[in-house]
Write a protein that holds these residues in place. Sequence first.
Motif, PDB file in Angstrom:
ATOM      1  N   MET A   1       0.264  -0.959  -0.290  1.00 29.09           N
ATOM      2  CA  MET A   1       0.033  -0.152   0.048  1.00 29.09           C
ATOM      3  C   MET A   1       0.686   1.257   0.348  1.00 29.09           C
ATOM      4  O   MET A   1       1.881   1.200   0.740  1.00 29.09           O
ATOM      5  CB  MET A   1      -0.609  -0.249   1.139  1.00 29.09           C
ATOM      6  N   SER A   2       0.988   2.040  -1.175  1.00 28.32           N
ATOM      7  CA  SER A   2       1.415   3.557  -1.053  1.00 28.32           C
ATOM      8  C   SER A   2       1.141   4.511   0.297  1.00 28.32           C
ATOM      9  O   SER A   2       0.095   3.876   0.809  1.00 28.32           O
ATOM     10  CB  SER A   2       1.103   4.089  -2.055  1.00 28.32           C
ATOM     11  N   GLY A   3       1.958   5.203   0.304  1.00 27.13           N
ATOM     12  CA  GLY A   3       2.486   5.357   2.016  1.00 27.13           C
ATOM     13  C   GLY A   3       0.858   6.463   1.757  1.00 27.13           C
ATOM     14  O   GLY A   3       0.412   7.094   2.542  1.00 27.13           O
ATOM     15  N   LYS A   4       0.955   7.182   0.362  1.00 25.25           N
ATOM     16  CA  LYS A   4      -0.619   8.454   0.181  1.00 25.25           C
ATOM     17  C   LYS A   4      -2.085   7.382   0.370  1.00 25.25           C
ATOM     18  O   LYS A   4      -2.529   7.591   1.306  1.00 25.25           O
ATOM     19  CB  LYS A   4      -0.825   9.157  -1.194  1.00 25.25           C
ATOM     20  N   LEU A   5      -1.660   6.576  -0.304  1.00 25.50           N
ATOM     21  CA  LEU A   5      -3.362   5.721  -0.302  1.00 25.50           C
ATOM     22  C   LEU A   5      -3.556   5.302   2.111  1.00 25.50           C
ATOM     23  O   LEU A   5      -4.237   5.441   2.091  1.00 25.50           O
ATOM     24  CB  LEU A   5      -3.494   4.327  -0.654  1.00 25.50           C
ATOM     25  N   GLU A   6      -2.442   4.998   2.086  1.00 19.38           N
ATOM     26  CA  GLU A   6      -2.466   4.490   3.896  1.00 19.38           C
ATOM     27  C   GLU A   6      -3.327   5.503   4.487  1.00 19.38           C
ATOM     28  O   GLU A   6      -3.722   5.913   5.559  1.00 19.38           O
ATOM     29  CB  GLU A   6      -0.859   4.342   4.278  1.00 19.38           C
ATOM     30  N   ARG A   7      -2.580   7.391   4.122  1.00 16.03           N
ATOM     31  CA  ARG A   7      -2.841   8.469   4.848  1.00 16.03           C
ATOM     32  C   ARG A   7      -4.193   8.560   3.903  1.00 16.03           C
ATOM     33  O   ARG A   7      -5.098   8.952   5.304  1.00 16.03           O
ATOM     34  CB  ARG A   7      -2.042   9.599   4.147  1.00 16.03           C
ATOM     35  N   GLY A   8      -4.595   8.518   3.301  1.00 12.90           N
ATOM     36  CA  GLY A   8      -6.015   8.392   2.723  1.00 12.90           C
ATOM     37  C   GLY A   8      -7.183   7.614   3.485  1.00 12.90           C
ATOM     38  O   GLY A   8      -8.146   8.269   3.800  1.00 12.90           O
ATOM     39  N   LEU A   9      -6.819   6.463   3.673  1.00 14.04           N
ATOM     40  CA  LEU A   9      -7.798   5.707   4.474  1.00 14.04           C
ATOM     41  C   LEU A   9      -7.775   6.095   6.090  1.00 14.04           C
ATOM     42  O   LEU A   9      -8.546   5.110   6.587  1.00 14.04           O
ATOM     43  CB  LEU A   9      -7.216   3.785   4.333  1.00 14.04           C
ATOM     44  N   ASN A  10      -6.171   5.802   6.572  1.00 14.08           N
ATOM     45  CA  ASN A  10      -6.170   6.311   7.962  1.00 14.08           C
ATOM     46  C   ASN A  10      -7.497   7.626   7.929  1.00 14.08           C
ATOM     47  O   ASN A  10      -7.940   7.501   9.088  1.00 14.08           O
ATOM     48  CB  ASN A  10      -4.731   6.702   8.288  1.00 14.08           C
ATOM     49  N   PRO A  80      -9.165  -5.048   1.267  1.00 15.30           N
ATOM     50  CA  PRO A  80      -8.911  -3.517   1.375  1.00 15.30           C
ATOM     51  C   PRO A  80      -9.180  -1.882   0.474  1.00 15.30           C
ATOM     52  O   PRO A  80      -9.317  -2.424  -0.746  1.00 15.30           O
ATOM     53  CB  PRO A  80      -7.582  -2.538   1.800  1.00 15.30           C
ATOM     54  N   VAL A  81      -9.934  -0.720   0.451  1.00 17.48           N
ATOM     55  CA  VAL A  81     -10.149  -0.685   0.018  1.00 17.48           C
ATOM     56  C   VAL A  81      -9.280   0.370  -1.795  1.00 17.48           C
ATOM     57  O   VAL A  81      -7.654   0.726  -0.314  1.00 17.48           O
ATOM     58  CB  VAL A  81     -11.164   1.385   0.672  1.00 17.48           C
ATOM     59  N   THR A  82      -8.848   0.504  -2.153  1.00 16.78           N
ATOM     60  CA  THR A  82      -7.401   0.487  -3.311  1.00 16.78           C
ATOM     61  C   THR A  82      -7.227   1.611  -3.248  1.00 16.78           C
ATOM     62  O   THR A  82      -8.404   2.481  -3.798  1.00 16.78           O
ATOM     63  CB  THR A  82      -7.618  -0.397  -4.473  1.00 16.78           C
ATOM     64  N   ASP A  83      -6.408   2.016  -4.335  1.00 17.91           N
ATOM     65  CA  ASP A  83      -6.098   3.943  -5.138  1.00 17.91           C
ATOM     66  C   ASP A  83      -6.829   3.946  -5.844  1.00 17.91           C
ATOM     67  O   ASP A  83      -7.323   5.104  -6.559  1.00 17.91           O
ATOM     68  CB  ASP A  83      -4.956   3.480  -5.140  1.00 17.91           C
ATOM     69  N   GLN A  84      -7.229   2.152  -6.113  1.00 18.88           N
ATOM     70  CA  GLN A  84      -7.353   2.987  -7.964  1.00 18.88           C
ATOM     71  C   GLN A  84      -9.402   3.721  -7.652  1.00 18.88           C
ATOM     72  O   GLN A  84      -9.986   4.154  -8.411  1.00 18.88           O
ATOM     73  CB  GLN A  84      -8.068   1.758  -8.965  1.00 18.88           C
ATOM     74  N   ALA A 127      -5.199  11.045   0.026  1.00 18.65           N
ATOM     75  CA  ALA A 127      -4.821   9.911  -0.556  1.00 18.65           C
ATOM     76  C   ALA A 127      -4.474  10.458  -1.895  1.00 18.65           C
ATOM     77  O   ALA A 127      -3.536  10.070  -2.667  1.00 18.65           O
ATOM     78  CB  ALA A 127      -5.547   8.966  -1.690  1.00 18.65           C
ATOM     79  N   GLY A 128      -4.397  12.060  -2.302  1.00 17.99           N
ATOM     80  CA  GLY A 128      -3.995  12.951  -3.193  1.00 17.99           C
ATOM     81  C   GLY A 128      -4.955  12.536  -4.908  1.00 17.99           C
ATOM     82  O   GLY A 128      -4.762  12.936  -5.659  1.00 17.99           O
ATOM     83  N   HIS A 129      -6.809  12.170  -4.305  1.00 14.68           N
ATOM     84  CA  HIS A 129      -7.497  12.185  -5.701  1.00 14.68           C
ATOM     85  C   HIS A 129      -8.269  13.215  -5.580  1.00 14.68           C
ATOM     86  O   HIS A 129      -9.152  13.545  -4.684  1.00 14.68           O
ATOM     87  CB  HIS A 129      -7.647  10.753  -5.594  1.00 14.68           C
ATOM     88  N   ALA A 130      -7.573  14.553  -5.547  1.00 12.98           N
ATOM     89  CA  ALA A 130      -8.709  15.632  -6.029  1.00 12.98           C
ATOM     90  C   ALA A 130      -8.233  16.756  -7.299  1.00 12.98           C
ATOM     91  O   ALA A 130      -6.886  16.464  -7.575  1.00 12.98           O
ATOM     92  CB  ALA A 130      -8.651  16.991  -4.540  1.00 12.98           C
ATOM     93  N   PRO A 131      -9.154  16.655  -7.617  1.00 10.71           N
ATOM     94  CA  PRO A 131      -9.469  17.415  -9.076  1.00 10.71           C
ATOM     95  C   PRO A 131      -8.504  18.390  -9.217  1.00 10.71           C
ATOM     96  O   PRO A 131      -8.312  19.404  -8.364  1.00 10.71           O
ATOM     97  CB  PRO A 131     -10.876  18.623  -9.022  1.00 10.71           C
TER      98      PRO A 131
END
Lengths: 429, 219
Positions: A1-10, A80-84, A127-131
Amino acid sequence: MSGKLERGLNTLKAQIDAPMAAFFSSCVHCGVCAHACLFYTETGDPKYTPIYKLEPMRRVWQQEYSFWGKLARALGLSKPVTDQELADWEELVYDSCTLCGRCSLVCPVGNDITYMIRRMREGMVAAGHAPKGLKQVTVRTVEIGSPMGITPETLRKQAAHAEQDAGLPVPLDVAGADYLLLLSANETMVFTDTLPALTRIFHQAGVSWTLSSEAYEATNAGIQIGSSDIAAELVQRIVSAAEKLKVKYVISPECGHAYTALRWEGPNLIGRPYPFEVIHVAELLDQLRAEGRLKLDSRETGRLSFHDPCQMVRRGGVIEQPRRLLDQVAEDFVEMPDAGIHNWCCGGGGGVSANERAVPLRRRAFHRKKEQLDGLQLTTLVTSCANCRDMLEDGLEYYDMDIEVKGLADLLAEHLAESEPGAQGGEQS
Amino acid sequence: MSGIELLNWARGPGLQIAGAVFVIGVIVRLAAILLLGRKTDLSRPREGAMWPGLRTVLTRSIPDAGTFRRSPLVFIAGYVFHLGFLLTLLFYAPHILLLKSVTGLEWPGLPVSLIDVLAVLSITALVALFINRLIDPVRRHLSRCGDWLALLVTVLPLVTGYLALNRMLLPYTDMLAWHILSVELLLVVFPFSKLMHTFSFVLARWYNGAIAGRKGVQV
């Protein structure tokens, strides 16, 4: 799990409080919220069902807080919820949600779905997913101080223009004034009649007010993108300036999200109550009216209606004030269907207007507004949010509708009586 | 196991186990929600939060006209099912006797003929909701296993109860045993499923009404 994804899920996990858990626990998948959302009603695509936009967060809730989820995790069976997935949901959480709050009004079990989306955006940003467009606006606001990159020098220039237009001084950085006026970027740069309008109204009513060269921007991209850290930083700039100038009130301008950010979220973002009060400019104008300090001498003859900005009305509680004010100037005022707290959004709130990718969808959703207005035979549509105003102009043009859009303060100023100013008017500068 | 043995198990240990799972499960779930807590709101309220919250708990039972018009079947079938289910549960004489043995409270029942009609209406409403969930694009899109399971475990007590009441399909004792077992299935599934909304909706509506209420908006 990437750091960003982990941060997003946390972050998503940390955003789940008692109301969130009550909302997720209560949803029966009845689908009623879909019919309250203009992105669903105008496209018919079930993916725009408001509660469905929360799906990844619901899974986090289920995995982290429910019996079966915990059991599955203990047995290593949970996915777990994925980055995709988060990437796939970006459009649903940002492009097709204006945080308008209409779904929260109709949910039979009472879920405040808007509250949920607002919190989900915290995880999406982490998680880095904003427009892209919204990210750029946010960066400009943090670095330069305004989503349109307005610097203190630009503000001074605009204030000087306003002085010329109004023929009155525009007080800047006046310590001890009663009111600190903020502006939305749109008002500073595009709807430049608003500052002269307010200058004239305040002068006539004898309001002691000032602008600040340290805090002039009321919009809060942090609220829209869903970053509490950034939102707090932007609110803190205003609070610091207000404290430095020792004002009693900060005026939230005609901008929906600015009001939510400053009035309702602000103290929670900075972690303490304000030593001043926040008042929406429509509240102040209505107060002046009630005190007989707003003197008008003419009326608008064409047919008028009022578009309720979501964050000011449904999510903000400033509902009757604009109507009482319009009653002073409108000879022919009509309400549109669903007016008031049930009004339909302009389609561009909640950061959607800053998101170029969302333009086609937003214009499609504007068809709801068109239907609301069709048959009213309006000359002028008044609103009290510069972003709504921008979106209404865009949408009306797109659908080839010949209706003029005006801001509330601008309209009132057009009918202002030429009378002696109040005692304290314009003396601070 | 004969019909009578099955009935005795269902009435005795079965009901006790299911009842315990239900009561403990519901309490644990509600406690788990409330214990998450929420931050104190530091913004200056326009109104209190308590009463607007409680008002929303009641007022949200009735949709505004526009919302009703957009999803009439969900609201009509929803009302018919919930009312039919509650009335048959609480006002059928044998149910009252059972509830009296647990709570010590007693109240008058409804005529059997009316209970019969209410059960049929309630079942019909659930079937309508089932079909609608299959064909309505939004509801189909939202549906997961839990939704179908909830429909199944909710309709079974109604159907078995109706069949027992009308002495249909199986001997009365057998059908009564299946009826009680289906109720036990419902009780056991309840705390682990969306059926929890029966209780958690009070919290959800209150939070919604309280959050809006302190801003001066009645939702």
